[in-house]
Motif scaffolding. Structure first.
Motif, short mmCIF file in Angstrom:
data_model
loop_
_atom_site.label_atom_id
_atom_site.label_comp_id
_atom_site.label_asym_id
_atom_site.label_seq_id
_atom_site.Cartn_x
_atom_site.Cartn_y
_atom_site.Cartn_z
N LEU A 74 0.82 -1.21 0.00
CA LEU A 74 0.00 0.00 0.00
C LEU A 74 0.86 1.26 0.00
O LEU A 74 0.36 2.36 0.32
CB LEU A 74 -0.92 0.01 1.23
N LEU A 75 2.12 1.12 -0.38
CA LEU A 75 3.03 2.26 -0.33
C LEU A 75 2.54 3.40 -1.22
O LEU A 75 2.22 3.20 -2.39
CB LEU A 75 4.43 1.82 -0.79
N GLN A 76 2.48 4.61 -0.65
CA GLN A 76 2.05 5.79 -1.38
C GLN A 76 3.23 6.68 -1.75
O GLN A 76 3.17 7.41 -2.74
CB GLN A 76 1.05 6.59 -0.55
N LYS A 77 4.29 6.62 -0.95
CA LYS A 77 5.43 7.48 -1.23
C LYS A 77 6.72 6.76 -0.87
O LYS A 77 6.88 6.24 0.24
CB LYS A 77 5.34 8.79 -0.45
N LEU A 78 7.64 6.72 -1.83
CA LEU A 78 8.98 6.17 -1.62
C LEU A 78 9.99 7.26 -1.94
O LEU A 78 9.98 7.82 -3.05
CB LEU A 78 9.22 4.96 -2.52
N HIS A 79 10.83 7.58 -0.97
CA HIS A 79 11.85 8.61 -1.17
C HIS A 79 13.21 8.02 -0.88
O HIS A 79 13.45 7.51 0.21
CB HIS A 79 11.59 9.81 -0.25
#
Length: 249
Positions: A225-230
């Motif tokens: 469910l990852l929405q943001k990967l930085h």
């Protein structure tokens, strides 16, 4: 007009809801306690929002720090309700797990803490990583940031080092993880090794540096469910892991 009428300006601010005042006060420079204390003395309406900003983060880096924090929480009991973030620095000597004072602090603030930062500095390669089951009582924790000393050449798999996965699995509501310097060189997950799968699902993953293949492998099932990967600095093994994950991210 308001610009030239300080009293009218003050009255207009007093009429704002406390939540909006908290948002305004949050734009003050970090650690600007002097300004927040001055605001609290300005008028009654500013006291609670100023305290909410002032006591939002509980900083503890030693046993002596913990004693000071506990004394303040006990002398001004209502400020514990403002605590949202706990920042621990296990630098000079291992103390977090065995500190009775920290245990007493957690007993007061655990219903309110949603964010945890830890910097751990280990003295020996066989010292366990993030072996802090006493922090498991932070049951509402949603965000965590982990950092450790720069030990690029330290190989710890021979010590059965599943420390970070074990630690993270204390927190079922975890939604955001920041790896800000996980330098230990851990091998990828071996199917013969028993490591419980993540009990949480992440919405945000911020990797500033990590050379821990075991940790990255272990995290993959939690990224559905990852929405943001930085990613600030992609090490070769991290690039490989992300490429393997492919469309699942």
């Amino acid at each position: 007009m308001i610009k030239h009428c300080p009293q009218l300006y003050k009255m207009s601010l007093q009429q704002l809801p406390p939540e909006l005042l908290c948002a305004i006060f949050s734009h003050l420079p970090p650690n600007d306690g002097q300004s927040l204390r001055a605001l609290a003395l300005t008028c009654r309406a500013f006291i609670s929002p100023a305290q909410a900003s002032l006591f939002d983060t509980v900083f503890v880096s030693s046993e002596s720090d913990a004693c000071i924090v506990l004394a303040k929480l006990e002398s001004i009991p209502h400020i514990k309700m403002f605590a949202r973030r706990l920042s621990l620095r296990d630098i000079h000597r291992p103390w977090i797990q065995h500190s009775q004072v920290l245990h007493d602090i957690l007993g007061l603030v655990y219903p309110y803490i949603v964010s945890l930062d830890i910097l751990q500095r280990r003295r020996r390669p066989d010292s366990p990583r993030f072996a802090f089951p006493s922090l498991a009582q932070l049951t509402l924790l949603e965000k965590i940031s982990l950092s450790e000393e720069d030990v690029l050449e330290l190989k710890t798999m021979e010590y059965g080092d599943n420390g970070i996965p074990t630690f993270l699995n204390y927190f079922p509501k975890l939604r955001a993880i920041t790896l800000d310097g996980c330098y230990v060189h851990n091998e990828a997950v071996d199917s013969s090794r028993s490591i419980a799968a993540p009990i949480f699902l992440l919405e945000r993953l911020d990797i500033r540096w990590s050379s821990d293949s075991l940790l990255l492998d272990w995290l993959m099932p939690a990224l559905s469910l990852l929405q943001k990967l930085h990613v600030t600095l992609a090490t070769p093994n991290l690039s490989t892991k992300l490429a393997q994950a492919g469309e699942s991210l």
